[in-house]
Scaffold this active site. Structure first.
Site, short mmCIF file in Angstrom:
data_model
loop_
_atom_site.label_atom_id
_atom_site.label_comp_id
_atom_site.label_asym_id
_atom_site.label_seq_id
_atom_site.Cartn_x
_atom_site.Cartn_y
_atom_site.Cartn_z
N GLU A 118 0.83 -1.21 0.00
CA GLU A 118 0.00 0.00 0.00
C GLU A 118 0.86 1.25 0.00
OE1 GLU A 118 -3.25 -1.97 2.99
OE2 GLU A 118 -2.89 0.18 3.16
N CYS A 149 5.55 -8.18 6.68
CA CYS A 149 6.55 -7.75 7.66
C CYS A 149 6.88 -8.92 8.57
CB CYS A 149 6.01 -6.57 8.47
SG CYS A 149 7.22 -5.97 9.68
N CYS A 188 4.14 -7.55 14.97
CA CYS A 188 3.43 -6.84 16.05
C CYS A 188 1.95 -7.24 16.00
CB CYS A 188 3.57 -5.32 15.88
SG CYS A 188 5.28 -4.80 15.69
N GLU A 215 9.28 -3.36 7.64
CA GLU A 215 10.27 -2.76 8.55
C GLU A 215 11.41 -2.21 7.69
OE1 GLU A 215 10.97 -1.70 11.64
OE2 GLU A 215 12.91 -1.32 10.73
N SER A 267 10.28 5.28 9.90
CA SER A 267 9.84 4.70 11.17
C SER A 267 10.32 3.26 11.27
CB SER A 267 8.32 4.76 11.24
OG SER A 267 7.84 4.07 12.38
N SER A 298 9.43 3.17 16.84
CA SER A 298 8.18 2.67 17.41
C SER A 298 8.49 1.95 18.72
CB SER A 298 7.52 1.69 16.43
OG SER A 298 7.15 2.36 15.26
N LEU A 299 8.31 2.66 19.82
CA LEU A 299 8.69 2.12 21.13
C LEU A 299 7.49 1.43 21.80
CD1 LEU A 299 11.31 2.18 22.84
CD2 LEU A 299 10.30 4.08 24.10
N ASN A 332 -5.62 2.20 15.52
CA ASN A 332 -6.60 2.15 14.43
C ASN A 332 -7.11 0.74 14.36
OD1 ASN A 332 -6.76 4.62 13.07
ND2 ASN A 332 -4.82 4.25 12.03
N CYS A 388 -2.67 1.13 8.29
CA CYS A 388 -1.94 0.74 7.09
C CYS A 388 -1.81 -0.78 7.05
CB CYS A 388 -0.55 1.38 7.11
SG CYS A 388 0.22 1.22 5.52
N1 SAH Z 1 7.61 -1.19 10.70
C1 SAH Z 1 7.83 0.17 11.02
C2 SAH Z 1 7.16 1.13 10.07
C3 SAH Z 1 5.79 0.76 9.58
S1 SAH Z 1 4.52 0.79 10.79
C4 SAH Z 1 7.42 0.45 12.45
O1 SAH Z 1 6.78 -0.40 13.08
O2 SAH Z 1 7.76 1.52 12.93
C5 SAH Z 1 4.33 2.56 11.03
C6 SAH Z 1 3.67 2.92 12.35
O3 SAH Z 1 2.30 2.46 12.35
C7 SAH Z 1 4.35 2.27 13.55
O4 SAH Z 1 4.56 3.21 14.56
C8 SAH Z 1 3.34 1.23 13.96
O5 SAH Z 1 3.45 0.92 15.30
C9 SAH Z 1 2.03 1.91 13.62
N2 SAH Z 1 0.88 0.99 13.56
C10 SAH Z 1 0.86 -0.28 13.13
N3 SAH Z 1 -0.39 -0.81 13.26
C11 SAH Z 1 -1.16 0.17 13.79
C12 SAH Z 1 -2.54 0.25 14.16
N4 SAH Z 1 -3.35 -0.79 14.00
N5 SAH Z 1 -2.97 1.41 14.67
C13 SAH Z 1 -2.15 2.47 14.81
N6 SAH Z 1 -0.85 2.46 14.47
C14 SAH Z 1 -0.36 1.32 13.98
FE1 SF4 Z 2 5.98 -4.60 11.00
FE2 SF4 Z 2 5.82 -2.07 11.85
FE3 SF4 Z 2 3.62 -3.59 11.56
FE4 SF4 Z 2 5.31 -4.11 13.53
S1 SF4 Z 2 4.11 -2.23 13.28
S2 SF4 Z 2 4.38 -5.64 12.16
S3 SF4 Z 2 7.25 -3.65 12.57
S4 SF4 Z 2 4.96 -2.92 9.94
#
Ligand code: SAH
Ligand code: SF4
Length: 354
Positions: free
Chosen positions: A105, A130, A134, A176, A205, A228-229, A304, A347
């Site tokens: 996307e 990915c 997560c 990632e 990110s 992303s902590l 989200n 996303c």
């Molecule tokens: N993999 C990288 C970048 C892509 S995700 C990362 O994790 O940082 C980009 C951001 O979207 C990250 O901060 C992630 O935690 C957040 N994200 C993922 N799923 C989400 C959701 N369902 N609601 C809100 N933020 C989300």
């Molecule tokens: Fe991958 Fe980022 Fe989604 Fe975690 S939040 S699964 S690192 S895209």
């Protein structure tokens, strides 16, 4: 001949390729400009090129990798593109429309109505799927299929530019980025050169693998960093970011500090707030103590909704209280308002729901 890697050819290769299509060497430059600077995708509309060449390109050339499978536009103008790619990198692989085609996307986020000068932002993906896993994220559900090529990343910018001029870019789509850094850096160099979106306007990110951050620092990374902590609690982070379970929060923060020292650019820490998981005052307190004294900013992202997710949105009161707690502790905390939420929420959602 198909040539989806067209977007990553050097100027000499570009001149050669266009000659093979029956054009003059300088037409390569014009074609690149039509795609990258003007966002013209249909060769027949590239009025700077002679008609015979346009016809040849329209018939024979695949200038962008993959193809647009779906487009969803939200009320606020945010446009999500679902792009189908071949199983293998590059142009040779035909993209089937069978349900198994790989997809990624890209999201075009227009300037805010109250600040039109801020310009549009494009959110791009770096991997199909990915591997980090997560549990709250749609992109991690299906695991990793493969890395994207640099041309596949640049292709998202071209499709985004076709929706309107771009000012900024966030590498926050599927995947990632630090696990596909060479292709991302190659793509960002082309985007900086051709579209003028440079390091100050680009944010990447990551979940923050310390060794990969340190390695990237050797080459003066041309972007701002967001980590992303999600929490300052080691056990909870291991659950929320499974691939980082063996790496402590202290190690991630030290890597962030080295980044700040080396680049002079403040790191943003991102926290996806999940109801009843990490949105409590005690979690805010833990985070404020862990980050205390650092020059950094914190982005709070209310969860989200992802279909079938066990997670829930945090209440607005908890989000506000969390932000206020951090503010009182001297941290700059911003709540990120979701854009285009009604069309696929987080996303990766379009891809998951296809
Ligand atoms: N993999 C990288 C970048 C892509 S995700 C990362 O994790 O940082 C980009 C951001 O979207 C990250 O901060 C992630 O935690 C957040 N994200 C993922 N799923 C989400 C959701 N369902 N609601 C809100 N933020 C989300
Ligand atoms: Fe991958 Fe980022 Fe989604 Fe975690 S939040 S699964 S690192 S895209």
């Amino acid at each position: 001949m198909a040539s989806a890697e067209f977007l990553t050819l050097s100027p000499e290769e570009c001149a050669e390729r266009i000659s093979a299509w029956g054009g003059k060497p300088f037409h390569g430059r014009i074609l690149r400009r039509e795609l990258m600077q003007r966002g013209v995708l249909d060769p027949m509309e590239m009025t700077g090129l002679p008609l015979a060449l346009r016809e040849r390109l329209a018939a024979d050339a695949q200038l962008l990798p993959g193809r647009e499978l779906r487009r969803v536009v939200a009320r606020d103008g945010t446009t999500r593109l679902l792009i189908a790619l071949g199983e293998e990198e590059g142009p040779s692989e035909p993209v089937s429309d069978d349900a198994n085609a790989l997809t990624v996307e890209a999201v075009h986020i227009p300037a805010k109505a109250r600040d039109p000068e801020s310009g549009a932002t494009l959110c791009v993906s770096t991997q199909a799927g990915c591997p980090v896993g997560c549990p709250f994220c749609a992109s991690g559900r299906l695991g990793l299929a493969r890395n994207l090529s640099a041309a596949e990343i640049v292709g998202q910018f071209v499709r985004g530019r076709a929706l309107g001029p771009l000012r900024r870019c966030v590498v926050m789509g599927i995947g990632e980025p630090f696990l596909n850094l060479p292709a991302l850096l190659e793509a960002l160099a082309i985007v900086r050169e051709e579209m003028g979106i440079g390091g100050r306007k680009t944010t990447v990110s990551t979940v923050g693998f310390p060794d990969l951050l340190d390695r990237a620092l050797r080459d003066k990374p041309p972007f701002q960093l967001a980590i992303s902590l999600h929490t300052a609690d080691d056990d909870l982070r291991g659950q929320l970011v499974p691939a980082m379970a063996d790496i402590s929060i202290a190690e991630v923060l030290s890597a962030g500090d080295r980044w700040f020292e080396a680049t002079g650019r403040e790191v943003t820490y991102e926290i996806v707030l999940l109801e009843g998981v990490n949105d409590s005052p005690s979690q805010a307190d833990l985070l404020a103590r862990a980050l205390g004294g650092r020059r950094c900013s914190v982005n709070l992202i209310p969860f989200n909704s992802v279909s079938d997710s066990e997670y829930r949105y945090p209440s607005p009161q908890n989000v506000t209280a969390f932000a206020e707690y951090l503010g009182q502790a001297g941290l700059t905390a911003t709540v990120r308002r979701p854009r285009g939420q009604e069309v696929g929420a987080a996303c990766g959602q379009l891809r998951l729901n296809r």
